[in-house]
Design an enzyme around this catalytic site. Sequence first.
Site, PDB file in Angstrom:
ATOM      1  N   ASN A 187      -7.435  -1.866  14.453  1.00  0.00           N
ATOM      2  CA  ASN A 187      -8.853  -2.105  14.127  1.00  0.00           C
ATOM      3  C   ASN A 187      -9.024  -3.300  13.195  1.00  0.00           C
ATOM      4  O   ASN A 187     -10.084  -3.509  12.629  1.00  0.00           O
ATOM      5  CB  ASN A 187      -9.472  -0.849  13.499  1.00  0.00           C
ATOM      6  CG  ASN A 187      -8.767  -0.446  12.201  1.00  0.00           C
ATOM      7  OD1 ASN A 187      -7.871  -1.147  11.737  1.00  0.00           O
ATOM      8  ND2 ASN A 187      -9.183   0.667  11.633  1.00  0.00           N
ATOM      9  N   GLU A 219      -9.600  -0.835   5.556  1.00  0.00           N
ATOM     10  CA  GLU A 219     -10.195  -0.491   6.845  1.00  0.00           C
ATOM     11  C   GLU A 219     -11.496  -1.276   7.054  1.00  0.00           C
ATOM     12  O   GLU A 219     -12.054  -1.834   6.092  1.00  0.00           O
ATOM     13  CB  GLU A 219     -10.496   1.016   6.889  1.00  0.00           C
ATOM     14  CG  GLU A 219      -9.267   1.909   6.735  1.00  0.00           C
ATOM     15  CD  GLU A 219      -8.398   1.966   7.998  1.00  0.00           C
ATOM     16  OE1 GLU A 219      -8.511   1.078   8.861  1.00  0.00           O
ATOM     17  OE2 GLU A 219      -7.587   2.906   8.098  1.00  0.00           O
ATOM     18  N   ASP A 233       0.835  -1.207   0.000  1.00  0.00           N
ATOM     19  CA  ASP A 233       0.000   0.000   0.000  1.00  0.00           C
ATOM     20  C   ASP A 233       0.871   1.259   0.000  1.00  0.00           C
ATOM     21  O   ASP A 233       2.099   1.171   0.102  1.00  0.00           O
ATOM     22  CB  ASP A 233      -0.958  -0.001   1.202  1.00  0.00           C
ATOM     23  CG  ASP A 233      -0.266  -0.322   2.519  1.00  0.00           C
ATOM     24  OD1 ASP A 233       0.961  -0.184   2.604  1.00  0.00           O
ATOM     25  OD2 ASP A 233      -0.958  -0.711   3.473  1.00  0.00           O
ATOM     26  N   HIS A 253      -7.279  -3.787  10.365  1.00  0.00           N
ATOM     27  CA  HIS A 253      -7.015  -3.573   8.941  1.00  0.00           C
ATOM     28  C   HIS A 253      -5.806  -4.372   8.469  1.00  0.00           C
ATOM     29  O   HIS A 253      -4.877  -4.642   9.230  1.00  0.00           O
ATOM     30  CB  HIS A 253      -6.927  -2.084   8.575  1.00  0.00           C
ATOM     31  CG  HIS A 253      -5.710  -1.341   9.035  1.00  0.00           C
ATOM     32  ND1 HIS A 253      -5.761  -0.056   9.512  1.00  0.00           N
ATOM     33  CD2 HIS A 253      -4.400  -1.683   9.058  1.00  0.00           C
ATOM     34  CE1 HIS A 253      -4.548   0.354   9.806  1.00  0.00           C
ATOM     35  NE2 HIS A 253      -3.699  -0.616   9.545  1.00  0.00           N
TER      36      HIS A 253
HETATM   37  C1  GLP Z   1      -0.413   0.264   8.426  1.00  0.00           C
HETATM   38  C2  GLP Z   1      -0.192  -0.410   7.122  1.00  0.00           C
HETATM   39  C3  GLP Z   1      -0.277  -1.874   7.248  1.00  0.00           C
HETATM   40  C4  GLP Z   1       0.403  -2.308   8.533  1.00  0.00           C
HETATM   41  C5  GLP Z   1      -0.433  -1.833   9.682  1.00  0.00           C
HETATM   42  C6  GLP Z   1       0.114  -2.152  11.045  1.00  0.00           C
HETATM   43  O1  GLP Z   1      -1.027   1.432   8.375  1.00  0.00           O
HETATM   44  N1  GLP Z   1      -1.006   0.073   6.074  1.00  0.00           N
HETATM   45  O2  GLP Z   1       0.270  -2.491   6.116  1.00  0.00           O
HETATM   46  O3  GLP Z   1       0.517  -3.680   8.557  1.00  0.00           O
HETATM   47  O4  GLP Z   1      -0.707  -0.459   9.564  1.00  0.00           O
HETATM   48  O5  GLP Z   1       1.074  -1.231  11.440  1.00  0.00           O
HETATM   49  P1  GLP Z   1       1.981  -1.420  12.721  1.00  0.00           P
HETATM   50  O6  GLP Z   1       2.826  -2.592  12.463  1.00  0.00           O
HETATM   51  O7  GLP Z   1       2.753  -0.147  12.809  1.00  0.00           O
HETATM   52  O8  GLP Z   1       1.061  -1.611  13.867  1.00  0.00           O
END
Ligand code: GLP
Length: 246
Positions: free
Chosen positions: A137, A144, A66, A139
């Site tokens: 959440n 989302e 992404d 995602h």
């Molecule tokens: C992000 C990304 C995801 C990632 C997730 C978890 O915003 N778009 O690809 O896996 O959040 O992030 P973190 O590992 O910082 O909790």
Amino acid sequence: MKLIVLDSKHFDSKAAEIAYQHLKRKQEISLGFATGNTTIRFHKALAKKIEENKLDVSKINTFILDEYIGLPKNHPNSCYYRMNEQLFKSIHLQPKQIHFFNNVQANEDLHISCDQYEKSIESCGGIDIQFLGIGLNGHIGFNEPGTPFESTTHVINIDENSRLSKAYMFESFELVPTKAITMGIKSIMMAKQIFLLAKGNSKADIIKQALCGPITTDIPASILQLHPFLTVIIDTLAAEKIDKTE
Ligand code: GLP
């Protein structure tokens, strides 16, 4: 689903070792990567393994899951920049081996970029291994809650809570982009194998809901329960809630 619980201290190196054992099996391989806090040290440990073992990566294709809309590729918070710093640069991938959303701007016709991304995944024979993190959440990528399970690569509005959780990376909450482009849930589920990584007790609730709760678009990661080759790699803290009840 295969569940691997690792001690927090050695999480990154052990997770990298597991990933390395899978990716060395095939020279021509397509890998999908997710950025986030969870995967920073994992990527670095994986780079180290690849270098130490002199693995030939010349036929690897990579796909970044992404990207924030409006961030140029050289912005330190862009997913491209982060992946490059954490892994790609150290293993000397050539630009043609790195597929990413390049300088996506809100005023462009992003449908074209979305279609092109799906086509480039297809032209590389699909993603062999997709690495994922999970948002608080539920995602995956930037899919989302509420995102249809049938979604392919698309543009989304980043949830306010997700923006809050990323505010520490930007100077202020207001500077966190409001939109992102992401591989869809269907695009993710089409990967031949998925590794879901999570660590820390802030992820314990969502891990329980995603892996043990009902499959619902309210928790996008819950769809992963249906993937035939899902490996969940979490640390003891993120496993806290499932350990007590399962
Ligand atoms: C992000 C990304 C995801 C990632 C997730 C978890 O915003 N778009 O690809 O896996 O959040 O992030 P973190 O590992 O910082 O909790």
